[in-house]
Design an enzyme around this catalytic site. Structure first.
Site, short mmCIF file in Angstrom:
data_model
loop_
_atom_site.label_atom_id
_atom_site.label_comp_id
_atom_site.label_asym_id
_atom_site.label_seq_id
_atom_site.Cartn_x
_atom_site.Cartn_y
_atom_site.Cartn_z
N ARG A 36 1.65 8.84 4.56
CA ARG A 36 2.82 8.09 4.54
C ARG A 36 2.65 6.68 3.67
O ARG A 36 1.33 6.04 4.27
CB ARG A 36 3.40 7.94 5.89
CG ARG A 36 3.89 9.26 6.31
CD ARG A 36 4.53 9.30 7.78
NE ARG A 36 5.08 10.59 8.10
CZ ARG A 36 5.84 11.15 7.68
NH1 ARG A 36 6.84 11.13 6.71
NH2 ARG A 36 6.14 12.73 8.15
N HIS A 107 -1.78 8.31 -7.73
CA HIS A 107 -0.97 8.76 -6.87
C HIS A 107 0.31 9.21 -7.17
O HIS A 107 0.93 8.49 -7.97
CB HIS A 107 -1.08 7.62 -5.64
CG HIS A 107 -0.69 6.37 -6.17
ND1 HIS A 107 -1.45 5.70 -6.80
CD2 HIS A 107 0.67 5.82 -5.98
CE1 HIS A 107 -0.74 4.46 -6.94
NE2 HIS A 107 0.37 4.58 -6.78
P1 5GP Z 1 1.91 1.86 -6.91
O1 5GP Z 1 2.94 0.66 -7.13
O2 5GP Z 1 0.34 1.62 -7.29
O3 5GP Z 1 2.39 2.89 -7.78
O4 5GP Z 1 1.98 2.29 -5.53
C1 5GP Z 1 1.36 1.74 -4.37
C2 5GP Z 1 1.54 2.26 -3.30
O5 5GP Z 1 0.61 2.08 -2.28
C3 5GP Z 1 2.63 1.30 -2.54
O6 5GP Z 1 3.85 1.97 -2.43
C4 5GP Z 1 2.12 0.71 -1.48
O7 5GP Z 1 2.97 0.45 -0.36
C5 5GP Z 1 0.91 1.68 -1.11
N1 5GP Z 1 -0.04 1.18 -0.29
C6 5GP Z 1 -0.75 0.35 -0.74
N2 5GP Z 1 -1.95 0.01 0.26
C7 5GP Z 1 -1.59 0.76 1.27
C8 5GP Z 1 -2.55 1.33 2.46
O8 5GP Z 1 -3.56 0.77 2.67
N3 5GP Z 1 -2.08 2.30 2.97
C9 5GP Z 1 -0.92 3.11 2.65
N4 5GP Z 1 -0.50 4.27 3.62
N5 5GP Z 1 -0.15 2.82 1.73
C10 5GP Z 1 -0.60 1.72 0.75
#
Ligand code: 5GP
Length: 122
Positions: A36, A107
């Site tokens: 999550r 991701h």
């Molecule tokens: P991006 O902007 O790189 O596509 O999305 C990164 C996502 O990773 C964001 O939605 C952010 O909330 C999530 N995220 C960042 N650090 C962590 C973490 O330590 N644990 C979890 N579960 N999610 C994270």
């Protein structure tokens, strides 16, 4: 703001995959892990990641196709378990600065559980 980087290091997601730091893991197999999102943007917001460290989609190779394909089948399985298969959901993969990528380990965001509105907000 890391698009200028020419070398990448493992991120916090590798530690989550190895269970070295806590996360709400909902699925894990030999190729992918799902957990999550810590700051959910919708009622359901789960991240599905390849276990292998691949910084961005630009770094994906043919040998990653099994893991990257698995992201989709696992997304569908989790969506069903979350009860959002029929109401619908969105799968998002961000790349680099304009794509809004903040964590440099590929991701897939699985978001849903409510109407999500327009696909792109500027
Ligand atoms: P991006 O902007 O790189 O596509 O999305 C990164 C996502 O990773 C964001 O939605 C952010 O909330 C999530 N995220 C960042 N650090 C962590 C973490 O330590 N644990 C979890 N579960 N999610 C994270």
């Amino acid at each position: 703001m890391q698009a200028h980087l020419t070398s990448y290091e493992e991120t916090i997601f590798s530690k989550i995959i190895r269970k070295e730091i806590p996360a709400a893991i909902v699925y894990q197999d030999d190729l992918v892990t799902a957990f999550r999102d810590i700051a959910p943007q919708a009622k359901t917001h789960i991240l599905i990641v390849p276990n292998k460290f691949i910084p961005t989609i630009n770094h994906a190779t043919q040998e990653d196709e099994a893991a990257l394909g698995r992201l989709f089948t696992v997304a569908a399985k989790i969506a069903k378990e979350e009860g959002i298969s029929e109401s619908g959901y969105r799968l998002i993969v961000n790349c680099n600065e304009d794509g809004g990528q903040e964590v440099f380990h590929i991701h897939m965001h699985l978001v849903g559980g409510e109407p999500l509105g327009r696909m792109i907000a500027k």
